[in-house]
Write an enzyme that holds these catalytic residues in place. Structure first.
Site, short mmCIF file in Angstrom:
data_model
loop_
_atom_site.label_atom_id
_atom_site.label_comp_id
_atom_site.label_asym_id
_atom_site.label_seq_id
_atom_site.Cartn_x
_atom_site.Cartn_y
_atom_site.Cartn_z
N ALA A 15 49.68 16.11 -59.77
CA ALA A 15 51.13 15.88 -59.68
C ALA A 15 51.64 16.01 -58.25
CB ALA A 15 51.87 16.86 -60.59
N GLY A 16 50.78 15.65 -57.30
CA GLY A 16 51.24 15.49 -55.93
C GLY A 16 51.96 14.16 -55.78
N LYS A 112 40.60 9.53 -52.32
CA LYS A 112 39.93 8.86 -51.20
C LYS A 112 39.23 9.91 -50.34
CE LYS A 112 43.39 5.15 -51.11
NZ LYS A 112 44.42 4.46 -50.32
N LYS A 196 38.28 5.46 -43.60
CA LYS A 196 39.52 5.08 -42.93
C LYS A 196 40.40 6.30 -42.65
CE LYS A 196 42.47 5.58 -46.54
NZ LYS A 196 43.80 6.23 -46.55
#
Length: 337
Positions: A15-16, A112, A196
């Site tokens: 829930a970020g 990620k 990235k």
């Protein structure tokens, strides 16, 4: 997920800002969404305010987006499980889920990063913990949470271990201003999304030192070459790295200050202490931990990644950002290709 039809329900872990943004997109598409967070007080506040006031204030929750702090609730709510937590908590969450899952469940993540300490890709962690009987995949691409939450035009890639899961995941997210492409290259999408973040720190450091647009463009271009070398050695598809989850995400995170990783680099380039900089950002900065994981991965693969290596030295070996730049510029002459 056994078909490419849009699921009716989905469970979202995290829930970020990013997890909430994806939950909002799924809810706007008509799915019954259950959103989980590890902090009961935060989840209670979200449910009471009907918005995530901590990370995405002013963006209301639809009625079909509900909150819980119970993992059992999520597993029972839907067969479709979406994990959107920092990479350092990925394995622990899978361990909690393992006794609760069955073969009808699938795991998709929007994290990620790589596993901290081991440098393992998240699909490798998943197979180690859950075996190869559960279908899995991930979503990634050039997307900032706030813009997704607001419904601004965005695009990303859904890659999975089966075509059916990739198509079903894409169908769940696609709608309104959101465009989703499918892929079978889980490895390539993972690598693009992880590396990235490290390169965005490098771009931020360069800008923090005042080196300008020329240096930023060089970092992006040569950083892309690093991703492609690693991806090629590990067996990913070059087309993936040239797509949304590769060059698309790289350009986004290296050039816009919505990127936490770029902001960390800016702070380091301006001379701030890393702990202070991360505290000021106030959320997980994946690239900081991923820089060590990429260092391990590149070493195992025998791939030269000088920009990523310098970021690792700045973060983990206390190298001054100015010295890291000097080291890069002092490298011997070589052909570009």
């Amino acid at each position: 997920m056994t078909t490419s039809e849009r699921p009716q329900k989905i469970s979202v872990y995290g829930a970020g800002s990013w997890g909430t943004a994806l939950a909002l997109q799924l809810a706007r598409n008509g799915l019954d969404v259950l959103l989980w967070g590890f902090d009961p007080k935060h989840i209670e506040a979200c449910d009471k305010a009907r918005e995530n006031t901590a990370y995405l204030p002013g963006i209301p929750f639809p009625d079909n987006l509900r909150c819980t702090d119970s993992i059992d609730d999520l597993v029972q709510h839907s067969d479709d499980q979406l994990i959107v937590i920092p990479s350092h908590g990925f394995r622990d969450l899978l361990k909690q889920l393992k006794p609760k899952l069955n073969k009808s469940h699938t795991i998709v993540w929007a994290t990620k990063g790589l596993e901290v300490g081991s440098g393992k890709l998240l699909h490798e962690v998943l197979i180690e913990e859950l075996g190869d009987e559960i279908d899995y995949g991930l979503v990634s691409g050039p997307t900032f949470a706030t813009e997704v939450a607001k419904g601004l035009p965005s695009a990303m890639t859904a890659a999975a271990s089966t075509v059916a899961l990739a198509e079903r995941t894409a169908a769940a997210f696609q709608g309104g201003n959101y465009r989703v492409y499918t892929s079978d290259d889980v490895l390539g999408v993972e690598l693009g999304g992880a590396v990235k973040n490290v390169l965005a720190i490098a771009a931020g450091i360069s800008d923090g030192l005042g080196f300008g647009a020329n240096a930023r463009a060089a970092i992006i271009t040569r950083g892309l070459a690093e991703i492609m070398r690693l991806a090629d050695k590990m067996g990913a598809q070059n087309e993936t790295i040239m797509g949304l989850s590769g060059v698309g995400d790289l350009v986004l995170t290296c050039t816009d200050n919505q990127s936490r990783n770029r902001r960390l680099g800016l702070a380091l380039g301006e001379g701030k202490n890393i702990d202070v900089a991360i505290a000021e950002i106030g959320q997980a900065v994946e690239g900081a931990k991923t820089s060590h994981s990429i260092h391990l991965l590149a070493d195992r693969a025998g791939v030269e990644m000088p920009i990523s290596a310098c970021v690792h030295k700045v973060i983990y070996e206390n190298m001054a950002p100015e010295d890291a730049v000097k080291e890069l510029l002092a490298r011997e002459l070589k052909p570009e290709f």
